[in-house]
Design a protein around this motif. Structure first.
Motif, PDB file in Angstrom:
ATOM      1  N   TYR A 225      22.247   9.884 -67.508  1.00 20.95           N
ATOM      2  CA  TYR A 225      21.511  11.066 -68.083  1.00 20.95           C
ATOM      3  C   TYR A 225      22.509  11.433 -69.353  1.00 20.95           C
ATOM      4  CZ  TYR A 225      19.635  15.668 -69.003  1.00 20.95           C
ATOM      5  OH  TYR A 225      19.477  16.859 -69.911  1.00 20.95           O
TER       6      TYR A 225
ATOM      7  N   GLU B 168      21.672   4.059 -63.620  1.00 28.17           N
ATOM      8  CA  GLU B 168      21.101   5.002 -64.981  1.00 28.17           C
ATOM      9  C   GLU B 168      22.046   6.171 -65.003  1.00 28.17           C
ATOM     10  OE1 GLU B 168      17.413   7.215 -64.165  1.00 28.17           O
ATOM     11  OE2 GLU B 168      17.282   5.650 -62.612  1.00 28.17           O
TER      12      GLU B 168
ATOM     13  N   HIS C 197      14.255   6.616 -63.871  1.00 28.70           N
ATOM     14  CA  HIS C 197      13.716   5.525 -64.088  1.00 28.70           C
ATOM     15  C   HIS C 197      13.345   4.972 -62.467  1.00 28.70           C
ATOM     16  CE1 HIS C 197      13.901   5.043 -68.379  1.00 28.70           C
ATOM     17  NE2 HIS C 197      15.103   5.611 -68.291  1.00 28.70           N
TER      18      HIS C 197
ATOM     19  N   ALA D 170      17.932  12.792 -72.265  1.00 32.63           N
ATOM     20  CA  ALA D 170      17.427  11.491 -71.979  1.00 32.63           C
ATOM     21  C   ALA D 170      18.110  10.598 -70.911  1.00 32.63           C
ATOM     22  CB  ALA D 170      17.069  10.589 -73.054  1.00 32.63           C
ATOM     23  N   ARG D 171      17.416   9.707 -70.004  1.00 30.23           N
ATOM     24  CA  ARG D 171      18.086   8.838 -69.267  1.00 30.23           C
ATOM     25  C   ARG D 171      17.881   7.494 -69.604  1.00 30.23           C
ATOM     26  NH1 ARG D 171      19.098  11.623 -64.535  1.00 30.23           N
ATOM     27  NH2 ARG D 171      17.988  13.330 -64.044  1.00 30.23           N
ATOM     28  N   GLU D 172      18.809   6.539 -69.239  1.00 30.02           N
ATOM     29  CA  GLU D 172      18.746   5.190 -69.518  1.00 30.02           C
ATOM     30  C   GLU D 172      19.256   4.298 -68.421  1.00 30.02           C
ATOM     31  OE1 GLU D 172      20.666   3.999 -73.414  1.00 30.02           O
ATOM     32  OE2 GLU D 172      20.244   6.142 -74.327  1.00 30.02           O
ATOM     33  N   LEU D 173      18.564   3.315 -68.300  1.00 26.45           N
ATOM     34  CA  LEU D 173      18.845   2.299 -67.240  1.00 26.45           C
ATOM     35  C   LEU D 173      20.339   1.480 -67.634  1.00 26.45           C
ATOM     36  CD1 LEU D 173      15.552   0.887 -66.282  1.00 26.45           C
ATOM     37  CD2 LEU D 173      16.929   2.113 -64.637  1.00 26.45           C
TER      38      LEU D 173
ATOM     39  N   LYS E  40      27.984  12.020 -69.962  1.00 24.76           N
ATOM     40  CA  LYS E  40      26.662  11.328 -69.441  1.00 24.76           C
ATOM     41  C   LYS E  40      27.193  11.595 -67.745  1.00 24.76           C
ATOM     42  CE  LYS E  40      26.614   7.706 -72.786  1.00 24.76           C
ATOM     43  NZ  LYS E  40      27.035   6.294 -72.980  1.00 24.76           N
TER      44      LYS E  40
END
Length: 89
Positions: free
Chosen positions: A48, A46, A14, A54-57, A28
């Protein structure tokens, strides 16, 4: 028969960053700290998620950590499934 391992592209992060640290915990891969392309310290991190690709903040993951006084990446480690950080100053 030998199975070949291949490199695959992952989803883009991101926030583009440099001088960051990383660790693997809870299936993760976390990317922590760092600076953006203008050299400004980042306040979001962030991760993965391997199973979801998928990646998340993670906003303010290090909000209680001391402000960095060095230009070195944050030192991180995972022990007993807990994330620890150390400021190298």
């Amino acid at each position: 028969m030998i199975q070949q391992e291949l490199w695959v592209s992952l989803p883009r992060m991101h926030q583009q960053r440099r001088m960051c640290s990383g660790c693997y915990m809870d299936n993760k891969f976390y990317v922590i700290g760092g600076q953006n392309e203008r050299g400004v310290d980042l306040t979001c991190d962030e991760f993965y998620v391997v199973d979801m690709n998928a990646r998340e903040l993670v906003p303010d993951m290090l909000k209680d950590a001391p402000v960095s006084t060095s230009r070195s990446p944050l030192l991180v480690d995972v022990v007993n499934n807990k994330l620890y950080s150390l400021e190298a100053s």
